[in-house]
Design a protein around this motif. Structure first.
Motif, PDB file in Angstrom:
ATOM      1  N   ASN A 109     -19.956   5.846   0.818  1.00  0.00           N
ATOM      2  CA  ASN A 109     -20.073   4.663  -0.258  1.00  0.00           C
ATOM      3  C   ASN A 109     -18.813   5.142  -1.137  1.00  0.00           C
ATOM      4  OD1 ASN A 109     -22.085   2.681  -1.488  1.00  0.00           O
ATOM      5  ND2 ASN A 109     -23.346   4.264  -0.246  1.00  0.00           N
ATOM      6  N   ILE A 110     -18.521   6.515  -1.052  1.00  0.00           N
ATOM      7  CA  ILE A 110     -17.391   7.031  -2.062  1.00  0.00           C
ATOM      8  C   ILE A 110     -16.222   6.519  -1.240  1.00  0.00           C
ATOM      9  CG2 ILE A 110     -16.191   8.987  -3.153  1.00  0.00           C
ATOM     10  CD1 ILE A 110     -19.080  10.211  -3.488  1.00  0.00           C
ATOM     11  N   ALA A 111     -16.288   6.887  -0.027  1.00  0.00           N
ATOM     12  CA  ALA A 111     -14.741   6.412   0.863  1.00  0.00           C
ATOM     13  C   ALA A 111     -14.352   4.905   0.765  1.00  0.00           C
ATOM     14  CB  ALA A 111     -15.002   7.067   2.340  1.00  0.00           C
ATOM     15  N   PHE A 112     -15.535   4.178   0.558  1.00  0.00           N
ATOM     16  CA  PHE A 112     -15.035   2.702   0.765  1.00  0.00           C
ATOM     17  C   PHE A 112     -13.814   2.299   0.111  1.00  0.00           C
ATOM     18  CE2 PHE A 112     -15.994  -1.835  -0.249  1.00  0.00           C
ATOM     19  CZ  PHE A 112     -16.320  -2.237   1.066  1.00  0.00           C
ATOM     20  N   GLY A 113     -13.770   2.481  -1.160  1.00  0.00           N
ATOM     21  CA  GLY A 113     -12.621   2.200  -1.869  1.00  0.00           C
ATOM     22  C   GLY A 113     -11.397   2.716  -1.333  1.00  0.00           C
ATOM     23  N   GLU A 128     -13.874  15.631  -1.958  1.00  0.00           N
ATOM     24  CA  GLU A 128     -13.397  16.203  -3.085  1.00  0.00           C
ATOM     25  C   GLU A 128     -14.042  15.569  -4.364  1.00  0.00           C
ATOM     26  OE1 GLU A 128      -9.400  16.196  -5.888  1.00  0.00           O
ATOM     27  OE2 GLU A 128      -9.191  16.015  -3.727  1.00  0.00           O
ATOM     28  N   TRP A 129     -14.355  14.203  -4.400  1.00  0.00           N
ATOM     29  CA  TRP A 129     -14.906  13.604  -5.402  1.00  0.00           C
ATOM     30  C   TRP A 129     -16.459  13.828  -5.448  1.00  0.00           C
ATOM     31  CZ3 TRP A 129     -13.219  12.013 -10.081  1.00  0.00           C
ATOM     32  CH2 TRP A 129     -11.821  11.779 -10.039  1.00  0.00           C
ATOM     33  N   LEU A 130     -17.046  13.843  -4.417  1.00  0.00           N
ATOM     34  CA  LEU A 130     -18.391  14.451  -4.271  1.00  0.00           C
ATOM     35  C   LEU A 130     -18.530  16.042  -5.072  1.00  0.00           C
ATOM     36  CD1 LEU A 130     -20.364  13.725  -0.941  1.00  0.00           C
ATOM     37  CD2 LEU A 130     -20.779  13.095  -3.249  1.00  0.00           C
ATOM     38  N   GLU A 131     -17.652  16.870  -4.850  1.00  0.00           N
ATOM     39  CA  GLU A 131     -17.692  18.142  -5.484  1.00  0.00           C
ATOM     40  C   GLU A 131     -17.654  17.860  -7.069  1.00  0.00           C
ATOM     41  OE1 GLU A 131     -15.165  22.186  -4.610  1.00  0.00           O
ATOM     42  OE2 GLU A 131     -15.670  21.030  -2.998  1.00  0.00           O
ATOM     43  N   ARG A 132     -16.671  17.112  -7.215  1.00  0.00           N
ATOM     44  CA  ARG A 132     -16.325  16.951  -8.791  1.00  0.00           C
ATOM     45  C   ARG A 132     -17.475  16.322  -9.451  1.00  0.00           C
ATOM     46  NH1 ARG A 132     -10.105  14.438 -10.009  1.00  0.00           N
ATOM     47  NH2 ARG A 132      -9.107  15.741  -8.168  1.00  0.00           N
ATOM     48  N   VAL A 133     -18.517  15.585  -8.614  1.00  0.00           N
ATOM     49  CA  VAL A 133     -19.565  15.234  -9.646  1.00  0.00           C
ATOM     50  C   VAL A 133     -20.833  16.107  -8.954  1.00  0.00           C
ATOM     51  CG1 VAL A 133     -18.657  13.026  -9.949  1.00  0.00           C
ATOM     52  CG2 VAL A 133     -20.109  13.217  -7.860  1.00  0.00           C
ATOM     53  N   VAL A 154     -22.889   9.015  -8.107  1.00  0.00           N
ATOM     54  CA  VAL A 154     -22.177   8.526  -6.879  1.00  0.00           C
ATOM     55  C   VAL A 154     -21.339   7.137  -7.321  1.00  0.00           C
ATOM     56  CG1 VAL A 154     -22.506   7.589  -4.668  1.00  0.00           C
ATOM     57  CG2 VAL A 154     -23.796   9.495  -5.525  1.00  0.00           C
ATOM     58  N   ALA A 155     -21.924   6.377  -7.921  1.00  0.00           N
ATOM     59  CA  ALA A 155     -21.074   5.224  -8.484  1.00  0.00           C
ATOM     60  C   ALA A 155     -19.868   5.348  -9.330  1.00  0.00           C
ATOM     61  CB  ALA A 155     -22.243   4.387  -9.425  1.00  0.00           C
ATOM     62  N   LEU A 156     -20.019   6.600 -10.037  1.00  0.00           N
ATOM     63  CA  LEU A 156     -18.901   7.048 -11.103  1.00  0.00           C
ATOM     64  C   LEU A 156     -17.693   7.753 -10.018  1.00  0.00           C
ATOM     65  CD1 LEU A 156     -18.066   7.365 -14.007  1.00  0.00           C
ATOM     66  CD2 LEU A 156     -19.229   9.539 -13.849  1.00  0.00           C
ATOM     67  N   ALA A 157     -18.209   8.448  -8.942  1.00  0.00           N
ATOM     68  CA  ALA A 157     -17.015   9.229  -7.999  1.00  0.00           C
ATOM     69  C   ALA A 157     -16.737   7.903  -7.212  1.00  0.00           C
ATOM     70  CB  ALA A 157     -17.903  10.189  -7.228  1.00  0.00           C
ATOM     71  N   ARG A 158     -17.301   7.224  -6.660  1.00  0.00           N
ATOM     72  CA  ARG A 158     -16.683   5.964  -6.144  1.00  0.00           C
ATOM     73  C   ARG A 158     -15.927   4.968  -6.865  1.00  0.00           C
ATOM     74  NH1 ARG A 158     -20.428   1.056  -3.860  1.00  0.00           N
ATOM     75  NH2 ARG A 158     -20.199   0.691  -6.471  1.00  0.00           N
ATOM     76  N   ALA A 159     -15.933   5.045  -8.090  1.00  0.00           N
ATOM     77  CA  ALA A 159     -14.926   4.214  -8.997  1.00  0.00           C
ATOM     78  C   ALA A 159     -13.617   4.971  -9.307  1.00  0.00           C
ATOM     79  CB  ALA A 159     -15.691   3.853 -10.272  1.00  0.00           C
ATOM     80  N   MET A 160     -13.827   6.286  -9.298  1.00  0.00           N
ATOM     81  CA  MET A 160     -12.748   7.246  -9.577  1.00  0.00           C
ATOM     82  C   MET A 160     -12.027   7.621  -8.370  1.00  0.00           C
ATOM     83  SD  MET A 160     -14.371   9.616 -12.919  1.00  0.00           S
ATOM     84  CE  MET A 160     -15.515  10.531 -11.807  1.00  0.00           C
TER      85      MET A 160
END
Length: 356
Positions: A109-113, A128-133, A154-160
């Motif tokens: 999901n996070i890699a999608f964007g 890295e973003w999973l770790e940040r959240v 997860v939604a926040l990490a995907r957007a960021m």
């Protein structure tokens, strides 16, 4: 670039759409202005139908603009004659229902964007973003296996993850329990601040707004009435609408006294320095629930009309001798019955007034 550089600027924005009966157009946003600095978190706060979500859609590029301008990093992206496509705006969006892909893992999901990156890099940026959240242990989980709060992160990490210039959040906590909302708003603020991300959210919940935003704009009828830090919205509302919308309060009649005081039914209060009322003028005084304190020994009595248990305290609706009703927060170990009279006194150290 210094940190006070304006990242988002909206000038005299006007948006309309066809009316339901097809007989003309309805104005959703009119004459709206706001500026958001790099790294700042802003919030549009207002009741349903005030135009706040329409503004987000226009910033994204999903909504055409009738007049005015939207600028990102000093570049016009929306006006009557300019429309930069959504995918070229570097704006991320977190939707009300999170809009996670149910068939993809959290990491996917996070890699999608991040399709623009080679697959190896996609995966490492997503990790890295999973770790940040703080969700590294959930990389292989699927959205339905997560709590509402985890889905939110997860939604926040995907957007960021694609590193947009601006993140937009549309009523991001509305599907969550009330207790979760404020905690998650605080957590979301911490994540955005830690990554120096500029964000704008819309909500109808002022506690959510105050928990997350540096600046909040109270909206009504398609306009921002006051764009300010939460403290000023509460203590220096520009008009009755803002005063009434922020905090829970009522207007009571007051008479201006000598020595810059105002007399109301409950006693005398000091007016703000520079108040323009003349002695003998009748003015409206805003009394909020935290301006009234309960004391069993006070000679001034009020009748309990309604009460809402809030855990640490009750929100009492109290009727004064004149019949006027006011609010008071009372510690919950003072559990009084409806119809009972209790002692109260004025504890207001900051007075908000409006001339008739």
């Amino acid at each position: 670039m210094n940190s006070t550089h304006t990242l988002l600027s909206i000038k005299q924005l006007e948006i309309d759409y066809p009316s339901l009966d097809g007989q003309g157009r309805v104005t959703a946003v009119k004459g709206l202005n706001l500026d958001l600095a790099q790294g700042e978190i802003g919030c549009l706060l207002g009741s349903s139908g005030c135009g706040k979500s329409t503004v987000l859609r226009a910033i994204c590029g999903f909504e055409p603009v009738k007049a005015g301008e939207i600028l990102l990093r000093d570049q016009v992206v929306s006006s009557a004659s300019i429309h930069t496509p959504p995918n070229l705006r570097k704006v991320g969006m977190v939707f009300q229902d999170f809009a996670l892909f149910p068939h993809l893992s959290v990491l996917e999901n996070i890699a999608f964007g991040l399709q623009h990156l080679p697959s190896q890099q996609r995966s490492s940026v997503a990790k890295e973003w999973l770790e940040r959240v703080s969700l590294s242990d959930k990389a292989d989980a699927y959205p339905h296996e997560l709590s509402g709060g985890q889905q939110q992160r997860v939604a926040l990490a995907r957007a960021m993850a694609p590193e947009p210039d601006l993140i937009l959040l549309d009523e991001p906590f509305s599907s969550l329990d009330i207790e979760l909302r404020e905690r998650l708003a605080g957590e979301t603020r911490d994540i955005l601040k830690a990554n120096n991300i500029t964000a704008l959210l819309v909500t109808h919940d002022q506690f959510e707004a105050f928990a997350i935003a540096d600046k909040t704009g109270v909206m009504a009828d398609g306009k921002v009435i006051q764009w300010d830090v939460p403290y000023e919205l509460y203590h220096q509302p520009v008009n009755r609408y803002v005063a009434d919308f922020i905090g829970r309060g009522v207007f009571v009649k007051g008479l201006v006294q000598p020595n810059n005081k105002v007399r109301i039914e409950l006693g005398e209060l000091d007016l703000e320095p520079g108040h323009t009322g003349k002695v003998g003028d009748q003015i409206d005084v805003l009394l909020r629930a935290d301006d009234i304190s309960h004391d069993d020994h006070s000679p001034m009595q009020a009748e309990v009309v309604r009460k809402i248990f809030r855990g640490a305290d009750f929100l009492y609706t109290l009727k004064l001798a004149s019949g006027v009703e006011i609010f008071a927060f009372v510690p919950s170990h003072h559990d009084h019955a409806i119809g009972e009279k209790i002692g109260i006194y004025l504890a207001a150290d900051h007075v908000v007034t409006f001339n008739d």
